[in-house]
Design a protein around this motif. Structure first.
Motif, PDB file in Angstrom:
ATOM      1  N   ASN A   7       0.793   3.085  -1.767  1.00  0.00           N
ATOM      2  CA  ASN A   7       1.789   2.275  -1.057  1.00  0.00           C
ATOM      3  C   ASN A   7       2.543   1.354  -2.008  1.00  0.00           C
ATOM      4  O   ASN A   7       3.734   1.081  -1.828  1.00  0.00           O
ATOM      5  CB  ASN A   7       1.118   1.441   0.029  1.00  0.00           C
ATOM      6  N   PHE A   8       1.849   0.864  -3.044  1.00  0.00           N
ATOM      7  CA  PHE A   8       2.491  -0.017  -4.017  1.00  0.00           C
ATOM      8  C   PHE A   8       3.533   0.755  -4.838  1.00  0.00           C
ATOM      9  O   PHE A   8       4.628   0.252  -5.115  1.00  0.00           O
ATOM     10  CB  PHE A   8       1.429  -0.618  -4.943  1.00  0.00           C
ATOM     11  N   LEU A  62      -5.477  -0.112   6.666  1.00  0.00           N
ATOM     12  CA  LEU A  62      -6.658   0.326   5.928  1.00  0.00           C
ATOM     13  C   LEU A  62      -7.628   1.075   6.840  1.00  0.00           C
ATOM     14  O   LEU A  62      -8.262   2.057   6.421  1.00  0.00           O
ATOM     15  CB  LEU A  62      -7.351  -0.877   5.279  1.00  0.00           C
ATOM     16  N   PRO A  69      -2.366  -5.167   7.416  1.00  0.00           N
ATOM     17  CA  PRO A  69      -3.233  -4.566   6.381  1.00  0.00           C
ATOM     18  C   PRO A  69      -4.541  -4.027   6.950  1.00  0.00           C
ATOM     19  O   PRO A  69      -4.996  -2.940   6.546  1.00  0.00           O
ATOM     20  CB  PRO A  69      -3.497  -5.722   5.408  1.00  0.00           C
ATOM     21  N   GLY A  88       0.780   5.909   1.364  1.00  0.00           N
ATOM     22  CA  GLY A  88      -0.688   5.790   1.291  1.00  0.00           C
ATOM     23  C   GLY A  88      -1.434   6.712   2.230  1.00  0.00           C
ATOM     24  O   GLY A  88      -2.474   7.278   1.866  1.00  0.00           O
ATOM     25  N   SER A 147      -3.862   1.778  -1.211  1.00  0.00           N
ATOM     26  CA  SER A 147      -3.082   0.604  -1.617  1.00  0.00           C
ATOM     27  C   SER A 147      -2.207   0.904  -2.818  1.00  0.00           C
ATOM     28  O   SER A 147      -1.042   0.486  -2.875  1.00  0.00           O
ATOM     29  CB  SER A 147      -4.027  -0.564  -1.931  1.00  0.00           C
TER      30      SER A 147
END
Length: 619
Positions: A234-235, A61, A57, A241, A231
Motif C-alpha cells: 500500500n505504501f 489489516l 487501518p 495491499g 502495508s
C-alpha cells in the motif's frame, strides 16, 4: 472505557458464534444481529468514536488476514478436478453476475458508475462460511453439493481478487486523468501488488525450507510478514495491499513441499476472531439514516440479484452439461453472500468515501441488505425446495471412523466387505496412506477442523466411532460430532480410568466411551490383530442363535450388528455393540466381530449361499 467496549465486542462475538453453533445456522446472522443491536438500534457502540483514526487501518489489516487465509486454501491442482461447471461459475459466471449487478446498481439504484462497479464486483463472492451450514442442513444430491461447496471455496479468493482489481481500475479512471496516465497507474498498482505478493511468498518459502525460521515462530512470523507485505504494498502503490496478500497466500498454498498445516490452522482461528469482531463493528457502523438512503428501488435490485443474476450465471455455467434440470433450478436459487463481501466492501467504501466519491456511503447498507436477504431467505427455503424438486440425498448412511491406525483399518475393511460405507480420518499421513492403499477413503487432518467441513462428506454421515489410540483426538471428535449429529450416533473406545480422572474428561466424552463392551479397548484389539486375528461376519439364524454364537466364540470381540431393511435408500442398518445393550441380536442379523487367530467359526446349517455368507479380511 475503550477497553470495556473492546472486551465487550469480544464477548459478544463469542456469544454470537455460540448461538450459531447451537442453532446450526451461519454465524453471520447472529453477528449481524448483535452489531445492529449494539449500533444503530441501541446506540451503545460507535466504532468511529471508539477507534477514531485507527478504524480504517484495523479494518484493512483484518481484511488482509482474512483474504490471506482464504487464499491459502486455493490449490491449482484442485482446480483441475472440480469440473467444468465450477470453473465456469468462477470465471464466465462470475463475470455475468458482475455485469448484471453493476448495471442494475447504475440504472435501477442510480448509483455513481464507480460505486455500481465496485458493488457488482463485491457481490460475486459467496464463500464457504455461509454455504457449508446450509448444505449440511439441506443435504442436496452429490452433484449439487459438490458444485456449491467448491464454488464457495474457489470463488472466495478469486472473487475477492477480482473485486480488488475492479476497485483499483475504477479508482484510477474516476480521477479524470488522461487515459494513458490512468492505465500506467493501474498497471503500476497491479505490478506492485503482484511483485510484493510473489516476493513475500518466495521469501517465506525460503525461510521455512532452510529452517531459518524456527517452527515455533512459523505462525507469528508469517502473520507479521502478511501485515508487513500489505502495508509495504500500500505504501508503494495505493490500494495494492489486498492484491499482494492474496497472491502471497496463493503462492504458499501451491508449494507442495512446504508444511504449512499448522499455519493454516492458526489462520483459521485468527480469521474467526477477526471476522466475528469485524462484522460486529461493521454492522454497528450502519446508521438508520444510511438505511433510509435506500428507496423502494432496492426491492427491484434484490429481485434482479435473486431471480435474474444467479439464474443467468447458472444457465451460462451449466450450458451443454449433463446436470439435470432440477439440479440447475436449485443451484439458481442458492447463492448467499457472506462475510468476505461485507469486509472487502467496507474497506472499499471507506476508501471511496475519503476520496469524495458520490454514493460511497451506500455501498455498505446495500451489501448488508443483500447479505441479510440472501442468507435468511435461502436458509429458510433451501431444504423445502430441495424436497419439492426431489434432489435431496437419501438418508445418511456413512460411518465415519476417527483414526486410520491398523485397528481402524481392519474394522473398516470388514465393514466395507459387508457393503457398509465407511470414511476414515487421521492427522497422521502414514495412517492415511495405508488406508488409501486398502481402498478406504481417508481424510488427512482433524475431522473437526474448518478444512474438514470442506472435504469430509458431512451430509452423508449417519454415525461416528472414535478408534484412535490418542484419547485427545477421540474426545475432540466425540464432542464435535455429538453436537453436529446427536449423542446417540457417536461412540468411542474407552480411555483408562486414570486418564479420565487426570484429564477431567467431559461428560459427553465419558458417556460415549461404550464401544465393544468390557473387552473392547484399543490394546486388546491391537493385540488380536498382531497375532493374526481377523474381522469376520456371521449371520444368525433359527438354528444358530445369539446364545450359540457366544458359546462357540467365547474369545471373539463382537463389534457391530448389521440388519437388513426394506428401504431402497438405506437397506442396511448398523449399530455397534455397546455396554449394557438392551436388545440382543436377532435371527437374520449379522454379527461383525474381531476373531482370535486360528479359530474355527461354527456356521449355521446350510440353507443357501446367502445364508451361509461368511466374510473375513486380513488386517
Amino acid at each position: 472505557m475503550s477497553a470495556i467496549y473492546i472486551a465487550g465486542i469480544a464477548l459478544c462475538s463469542v456469544f454470537a458464534q455460540w448461538l450459531a453453533w447451537v442453532f446450526k445456522v451461519p454465524a453471520i446472522l447472529f453477528l449481524l444481529l448483535v452489531g445492529l443491536l449494539l449500533g444503530p438500534i441501541s446506540g451503545q457502540l460507535s466504532p468511529d468514536d471508539l477507534l477514531g483514526d485507527l478504524l480504517f487501518p484495523i479494518v484493512s489489516l483484518s481484511v488482509a488476514v482474512i483474504l490471506f487465509e482464504g487464499a491459502l486454501t486455493l490449490h491449482f491442482r484442485e482446480l483441475k478436478g472440480i469440473g467444468k461447471i465450477v470453473r465456469n461459475l468462477c470465471s464466465i459466471g462470475m463475470l455475468a453476475t458482475f455485469i448484471i449487478i453493476a448495471l442494475s446498481g447504475y440504472f435501477i439504484l442510480n448509483l455513481d458508475w464507480r460505486v455500481a462497479g465496485v458493488l457488482g464486483a463485491v457481490l460475486v463472492v459467496t464463500g464457504p462460511t455461509v454455504i457449508a451450514p446450509m448444505l449440511n442442513a439441506m443435504r442436496p444430491t452429490q452433484d449439487i453439493d459438490r458444485v456449491l461447496r467448491w464454488e464457495g471455496i474457489v470463488i472466495d479468493p478469486i472473487g475477492a481478487l477480482f473485486a480488488v482489481l475492479v476497485f483499483e481500475a475504477v479508482s484510477f479512471v474516476g480521477k479524470g486523468e488522461v487515459l494513458s496516465h490512468t492505465l500506467i497507474a493501474l498497471f503500476t498498482t497491479l505490478g506492485v501488488g503482484l511483485s510484493v505478493g510473489i516476493v513475500s511468498g518466495w521469501l517465506t518459502s525460503l525461510l521455512i525450507r532452510r529452517e531459518w525460521l524456527p517452527y515455533e515462530l512459523h505462525k507469528f512470523g508469517i502473520l507479521a510478514l502478511v501485515l508487513f507485505s500489505f502495508s509495504l504494498s500500500n505504501f508503494l502503490s495505493h490500494e495494492s495491499g489486498l492484491l499482494a496478500v492474496t497472491v502471497f497466500g496463493i503462492w504458499l498454498a501451491n508449494q507442495d513441499d512446504l508444511e504449512i498445516d499448522s499455519v493454516l490452522e492458526f489462520k483459521e482461528d485468527l480469521s474467526m476472531i477477526l471476522i466475528s469482531s469485524l462484522f460486529i463493528l461493521l454492522a454497528a457502523r450502519l446508521q438508520i439514516s444510511d438505511l433510509m438512503l435506500l428507496d423502494i428501488n432496492i426491492f427491484i435490485f434484490l429481485a434482479i440479484v435473486l431471480f435474474i443474476a444467479r439464474p443467468i450465471c447458472i444457465a451460462i455455467s451449466t450450458f451443454n452439461s449433463d446436470l439435470p434440470f432440477k439440479s440447475r433450478l436449485l443451484l439458481s436459487w442458492i447463492a448467499p453472500r457472506g462475510i468476505v463481501a461485507a469486509a472487502v466492501g467496507s474497506v472499499f467504501a471507506l476508501s471511496m468515501h475519503e476520496s469524495g466519491i458520490a454514493d460511497a456511503n451506500k455501498i455498505v447498507p446495500l451489501i448488508f441488505t443483500v447479505i441479510i436477504v440472501t442468507v435468511v431467505l435461502q436458509s429458510l427455503t433451501a431444504t423445502p425446495l430441495a424436497k419439492l424438486l426431489g434432489v435431496r440425498q437419501p438418508s445418511p448412511n456413512t460411518l465415519l471412523i476417527i483414526g486410520a491406525n491398523h485397528v481402524a483399518r481392519a474394522i473398516a475393511c470388514g465393514l466395507k466387505d459387508q457393503n457398509i460405507e465407511v470414511h476414515l480420518s487421521d492427522p497422521a499421513w502414514e495412517n492415511c496412506k495405508m488406508a488409501r492403499m486398502d481402498g478406504l477413503p481417508c481424510y488427512y487432518g482433524n475431522p473437526q477442523s474448518e478444512h474438514a467441513e470442506r472435504y469430509l462428506p458431512l451430509t452423508k454421515l449417519k454415525s461416528v466411532i472414535a478408534l484412535s489410540p490418542n484419547r485427545h483426538h477421540n474426545a475432540l471428535g466425540v464432542q464435535y460430532f455429538s453436537h453436529l449429529l446427536n449423542e446417540q450416533s457417536v461412540f468411542s473406545l474407552r480411555s483408562s480410568t486414570n486418564h479420565a480422572k487426570a484429564n477431567k474428561d467431559s461428560a459427553t466424552f465419558l458417556s460415549r466411551q461404550i464401544l465393544f463392551g468390557e473387552q473392547g479397548n484399543y490394546a486388546r484389539l491391537s493385540s488380536l490383530i498382531a497375532k493374526g486375528g481377523k474381522v469376520s461376519a456371521t449371520r444368525l439364524s433359527e438354528e444358530f442363535t445369539w446364545d450359540q454364537y457366544l458359546e462357540v466364540n467365547k474369545e471373539a470381540i463382537p463389534l457391530f450388528i448389521i440388519s437388513e431393511r426394506n428401504k431402497e435408500d438405506d437397506p442396511l442398518m448398523i449399530r455397534p455393540f455397546i455396554m449394557d445393550m438392551k436388545k440382543a441380536p436377532e435371527e437374520g442379523e449379522k454379527i461383525v466381530a474381531m476373531q482370535p487367530p486360528k479359530m474355527t467359526i461354527l456356521k449355521e446349517p446350510s440353507i443357501n449361499k446367502e445364508t451361509n455368507e461368511q466374510a473375513s479380511i486380513e488386517s
